[in-house]
Design a protein around this motif. Structure first.
Motif: not given
Ligand SMILES: Cc1cc2nc3c(=O)[nH]c(=O)nc-3n(C[C@H](O)[C@H](O)[C@H](O)COP(=O)(O)OP(=O)(O)OC[C@H]3O[C@@H](n4cnc5c(N)ncnc54)[C@H](O)[C@@H]3O)c2cc1C
Length: 467
Positions: A351-359, A380-388
């Motif tokens: 629940e905590k991690m699901d709420a942490m990175f909306p969108g 989890p799927l991640v919208k990749f922006t940068t390696e950092a």
């Protein structure tokens, strides 16, 4: 590295040095990771060698040892950490043709390393109504040797835990990389020397795996208005000891709507889902339980019409790493992580991690039974922006008590527990004293003093230079 001399020594064996084919067989699913794609895109071997028997395998290893040529084993090349990529070139050892199914008995099967998981099940089902306990979602393509050396668990882990848990591999025969290669038989505690070692310390030439009863598995999808309802449902279903399931996979909206193209007709906007495989004889109980917790069955293979079923992939090909594959096919900017939400706080952590990175991060869980307790892994799927930013998301998971098995690293340690596995390292000293097996994948061998807490990524000095 004198490849021409090696080729002369291998006369009579199946070899291929066509550069296009060598390059194709030097790759796995490393491109899943934008980080590995950049680091490893140029990597290629010099030669593919395809032994058909253990005697031929021993000949290949002896010749490569004599000429100092690195050897990288390969099953079907579906690993997604770059495990099967020959970082320093040399021989790609294709084990696909050592695929014999040798014997089947109550509770066990013996095969060559190249046998495909689905083929093993076909034979054991026909022989005596049995099947493998665990398979990756690449069941239809992956080899048993590659799964043992490069995988960790998957469909069936809800009942049997991980591949490295005691009892999930019965026996391995492993050939060493020496002037005169030896075939060793490993059982019990000794299996940990080579399971999930990426083929860095021996080549698996025969496997003996445990079997379980094979049932008809029914694919079901249950819909929920909120992701956490799907997660809580998955957890509660996994705790129903009387309902036999093989897969319990909650996935957050909008992942199914965006990426499960063939299932769209069953999905409402904003609906999160739980994908389940349940034994046919447990279906009534499963449906009663699902009704009790107000889950909405949106797809049930047992009652779906032929028209509804047409063209649908099996449920397990929506799960584990196939979820990521489906997303990548639609949106190449998607990447992913592999996490664990440790028992007993799994739901609170989810629940905590699901709420942490909306969108930005979309939850996907796989329920498993580890050491007797129900808990879940996340992919989890991640919208990749940068390696950092990706590293930051990893750090935030770890700081909150969710270990990450980083799929953006090609070494055993960084993709795993971030520490030296002393048992596997000691075994490598014994079985591969020249360090010729899958070079660059075991940090402990390349740099025994490496500081895993440095925050830097390990860069193998022997990695082929690009261009
Ligand atoms: C879409 C997708 C879904 C996936 N789902 C899962 C999943 O559910 N669970 C999971 O654990 N993994 C999963 N994976 C990762 C991968 O499919 C599995 O690890 C698979 O079992 C690898 O089998 P393979 O035959 O393709 O091995 P390869 O990729 O060919 O090899 C894997 C590793 O094993 C080594 N190796 C291969 N054969 C031998 C041998 N005979 N002796 C010694 N070393 C050897 C290779 O060098 C390499 O390091 C998935 C990957 C993809 C792309």
């Amino acid at each position: 590295m004198d490849v021409s001399a090696l080729k002369r020594d291998l006369e009579g064996l199946k070899i291929d040095d066509n550069p296009a084919i060598v390059q194709q067989k030097s790759r796995d699913f490393y491109w899943y990771s934008p980080v590995l794609k950049q680091q490893l895109d140029h990597v290629t071997g010099d030669l593919i060698v395809t032994p058909k028997t253990e005697a031929e395998l021993i000949r290949v290893l002896a010749a490569c040892h004599r000429h100092g040529v690195p050897v990288t084993p390969r099953g079907s090349g579906t690993g997604n950490y770059g495990q099967a990529m020959p970082l320093s070139g040399g021989v790609v050892l294709n084990l696909a043709e050592m695929n014999e199914i040798k014997s089947i008995a109550p509770g066990r099967v013996v095969t060559g390393p190249g046998a495909i998981l689905a083929d093993i099940d076909k034979a054991t089902r026909a022989h005596s109504g049995q099947e493998l306990r665990l398979s990756p979602s690449t069941y239809n393509t992956a080899s048993i040797g590659g799964f043992i050396a490069g995988g960790s668990g998957g469909v069936g882990s809800i009942n049997f835990g991980g591949l490295r848990d005691f009892g999930n591999v019965l026996r391995l025969r492993v050939v060493t990389m020496e002037a005169e290669p030896k075939a060793l038989e490993l059982t019990g505690e000794n299996l940990h020397k080579v399971t999930h070692a990426y083929g860095t310390n021996g080549i698996i030439s025969e496997v003996e795996m445990p079997l379980t009863a094979a049932y008809d598995w029914v694919d079901v999808i249950v819909g929920f208005d909120a992701f956490m309802d799907a997660a809580r449902y998955g957890n509660a279903l996994a705790c129903q000891d009387g309902i036999l399931t093989k897969l319990i996979t909650p996935i957050a909206a909008p992942v199914p709507q965006l990426y499960f193209k063939r299932h769209q007709k069953f999905l409402r906007e904003g609906q999160s889902i739980c994908v389940v495989m349940v034994a046919q004889h447990g279906l009534d109980a499963f449906l009663a339980f699902t009704r009790r917790v107000s889950g909405e069955v949106i797809y049930n293979a047992a009652t779906a019409t032929p028209d509804e079923k047409k063209g649908l992939p099996p449920a397990y090909e929506l799960a584990w790493n196939h979820t990521t594959l489906r997303a990548l096919r639609v949106d190449p900017s998607i990447t992913y992580l592999q996490s664990l939400y440790p028992f007993p706080n799994q739901l609170a952590l989810v629940e905590k991690m699901d709420a942490m990175f909306p969108g930005e991060v979309f939850s996907h869980l796989e329920f498993v039974r580890l050491d007797g307790n129900v808990t879940c892994f996340g992919l989890p799927l991640v919208k990749f922006t940068t390696e950092a930013r990706l590293d930051e998301i990893v750090r935030l998971h770890e700081e909150n008590g969710c270990p990450i098995f980083n799929p953006h690293r090609y070494t055993l340690e960084e993709g795993g527990m971030k520490q030296t596995d002393a048992v596997q390292l000691a075994f490598k000293r014994e079985t591969d004293p020249l360090g010729l097996l899958n070079p660059g994948k075991m940090i402990a061998w390349e740099n025994p003093d490496y500081d895993y807490r440095s925050g830097r990524t390990f860069l193998f000095k022997g990695l082929q230079k690009a261009g």
